[in-house]
Motif scaffolding. Structure first.
Motif, PDB file in Angstrom:
ATOM      1  N   SER A   1      32.687 -82.268  15.010  1.00  0.00           N
ATOM      2  CA  SER A   1      33.822 -81.444  15.434  1.00  0.00           C
ATOM      3  C   SER A   1      33.702 -81.011  16.890  1.00  0.00           C
ATOM      4  CB  SER A   1      33.955 -80.219  14.530  1.00  0.00           C
ATOM      5  OG  SER A   1      32.976 -79.251  14.887  1.00  0.00           O
ATOM      6  N   MET A   2      32.489 -81.064  17.411  1.00  0.00           N
ATOM      7  CA  MET A   2      32.315 -80.694  18.814  1.00  0.00           C
ATOM      8  C   MET A   2      32.270 -81.937  19.698  1.00  0.00           C
ATOM      9  SD  MET A   2      32.106 -77.388  18.702  1.00  0.00           S
ATOM     10  CE  MET A   2      31.261 -76.751  20.144  1.00  0.00           C
ATOM     11  N   GLY A   3      32.590 -83.067  19.144  1.00  0.00           N
ATOM     12  CA  GLY A   3      32.572 -84.297  19.921  1.00  0.00           C
ATOM     13  C   GLY A   3      31.169 -84.765  20.264  1.00  0.00           C
ATOM     14  N   LYS A   4      30.184 -84.271  19.518  1.00  0.00           N
ATOM     15  CA  LYS A   4      28.801 -84.684  19.757  1.00  0.00           C
ATOM     16  C   LYS A   4      28.443 -85.799  18.789  1.00  0.00           C
ATOM     17  CE  LYS A   4      28.253 -81.325  22.662  1.00  0.00           C
ATOM     18  NZ  LYS A   4      28.184 -81.629  24.103  1.00  0.00           N
TER      19      LYS A   4
ATOM     20  N   PHE B   1      21.320 -77.471  20.063  1.00  0.00           N
ATOM     21  CA  PHE B   1      21.315 -76.712  18.808  1.00  0.00           C
ATOM     22  C   PHE B   1      21.467 -75.222  19.069  1.00  0.00           C
ATOM     23  CE2 PHE B   1      18.779 -79.963  16.024  1.00  0.00           C
ATOM     24  CZ  PHE B   1      19.850 -80.829  16.111  1.00  0.00           C
ATOM     25  N   LYS B   2      20.883 -74.800  20.164  1.00  0.00           N
ATOM     26  CA  LYS B   2      20.995 -73.390  20.510  1.00  0.00           C
ATOM     27  C   LYS B   2      22.453 -73.037  20.810  1.00  0.00           C
ATOM     28  CE  LYS B   2      18.632 -72.525  24.053  1.00  0.00           C
ATOM     29  NZ  LYS B   2      17.964 -72.084  25.290  1.00  0.00           N
ATOM     30  N   GLU B   3      23.100 -73.895  21.582  1.00  0.00           N
ATOM     31  CA  GLU B   3      24.515 -73.677  21.897  1.00  0.00           C
ATOM     32  C   GLU B   3      25.361 -73.638  20.630  1.00  0.00           C
ATOM     33  OE1 GLU B   3      26.146 -76.595  24.615  1.00  0.00           O
ATOM     34  OE2 GLU B   3      24.458 -76.252  25.978  1.00  0.00           O
ATOM     35  N   LEU B   4      25.021 -74.482  19.701  1.00  0.00           N
ATOM     36  CA  LEU B   4      25.780 -74.552  18.459  1.00  0.00           C
ATOM     37  C   LEU B   4      25.368 -73.449  17.490  1.00  0.00           C
ATOM     38  CD1 LEU B   4      25.772 -78.413  17.809  1.00  0.00           C
ATOM     39  CD2 LEU B   4      27.525 -77.038  18.928  1.00  0.00           C
ATOM     40  N   GLY B   5      24.401 -72.654  17.878  1.00  0.00           N
ATOM     41  CA  GLY B   5      23.972 -71.555  17.008  1.00  0.00           C
ATOM     42  C   GLY B   5      23.100 -72.007  15.852  1.00  0.00           C
ATOM     43  N   LEU B   6      22.530 -73.208  15.962  1.00  0.00           N
ATOM     44  CA  LEU B   6      21.727 -73.729  14.857  1.00  0.00           C
ATOM     45  C   LEU B   6      20.281 -73.276  14.896  1.00  0.00           C
ATOM     46  CD1 LEU B   6      23.076 -77.381  14.770  1.00  0.00           C
ATOM     47  CD2 LEU B   6      23.641 -75.499  13.224  1.00  0.00           C
TER      48      LEU B   6
END
Lengths: 147, 147
Positions: free
Chosen positions: B18-21, B69-74
């Motif tokens: 969903s984030m285009g990753k 992952f940090k940006e995505l809050g994972l």
DNA sequence: ATGGCTGCAAAAGTTTTGCACTTCT
DNA sequence: AGAAGTGCAAAACTTTTGCAGCCAT
């Protein structure tokens, strides 16, 4: 506050002496800088401030002194949202942090509220708890508006 | 636990998409390593583990992936008593740390006890609190003996 | 096919250390 | 006088970045 920091300086001198450590102008300058700043400083900022009055004071000395102060329990190494190590004096009682993830603002607060928790955990895990840190992260009013 | 982490993986895949990753074997391997380890890992330890199955996976990729992952809050970047950055998954609910200053041992604990405090502070400072961290430092039974 | 991702190597940034010199005690 | 502390420069580490080739989409 003037009186108090003077007293703090005196007791630090005693502590240093009692540990066979020397009292040098560099150490005293760095101590004063850390005590004066309410906030949190990283090694580089401390170095910059220290140079304003003693341009020859080196970054190595800052690191060595901070490590010494850490060993003596005079400063605490903090790791907040930002990158580097940050240091703050522990003289003024325990306080905790409210950190805005939007703008990086840090609000300090005190609370004796953790005492109960400390005792509980100390008993449960057979730990002697000497220090605590509570960081709460979130968004301040301003940052919430801008979304 | 097997089922659960499978589900977690699936939802991460969705999130990435969903984030285009992209979903790459490296990212999936690193995700699994972080999820599997209950404790806290630094970049280097993660790299070492990752190499056991894919020796070509580079440290850069570890850093890049952790930042993603940090940006995505994972994952959350932790800074405990030790030196480097430590990362841990945030999937399994909030938990806090009891850290031995003697041997570095870290015991995790959960407590809903902070809820009250959160509400109090949220109101007082007009903050929206999204995450909290409580670290208690001290000495474990063993380290107390050796002194 | 094509733009994002990776590996490699090199750079940037932070913290520590070796050594000669200085300075507290 | 002597040991501990300092400044400087170099080393050790951690993290980021540039770039050529690779691979999910």
């Amino acid at each position: 506050m003037g009186k108090q920091s003077e007293k703090a300086t005196t007791s630090v001198k005693r502590l240093l002496r009692s540990m066979g450590k020397r009292i040098t102008p560099q150490r005293m300058a760095l101590l004063r800088i850390i005590e004066e700043q309410e906030g949190h400083l990283d090694a580089d900022e401390i170095h910059r401030l220290a140079r304003e009055e003693n341009p020859r004071l080196s970054l190595s000395t800052v690191y060595r002194t901070l490590n010494l102060f850490k060993e003596l329990g005079l400063v605490e190494e903090l790791h907040l949202a930002e990158e580097h190590h940050h240091y703050e004096g522990v003289g003024s009682g325990e306080h905790h942090h409210l950190i805005c993830l939007g703008c990086g603002k840090v609000i300090e607060f005190e609370c004796s509220f953790t005492d109960e928790l400390r005792q509980e955990l100390a008993k449960q895990h057979d730990f002697e708890i000497t220090r605590s840190r509570v960081d709460l992260m979130g968004y301040c009013a301003e940052c919430r508006k801008g979304r």
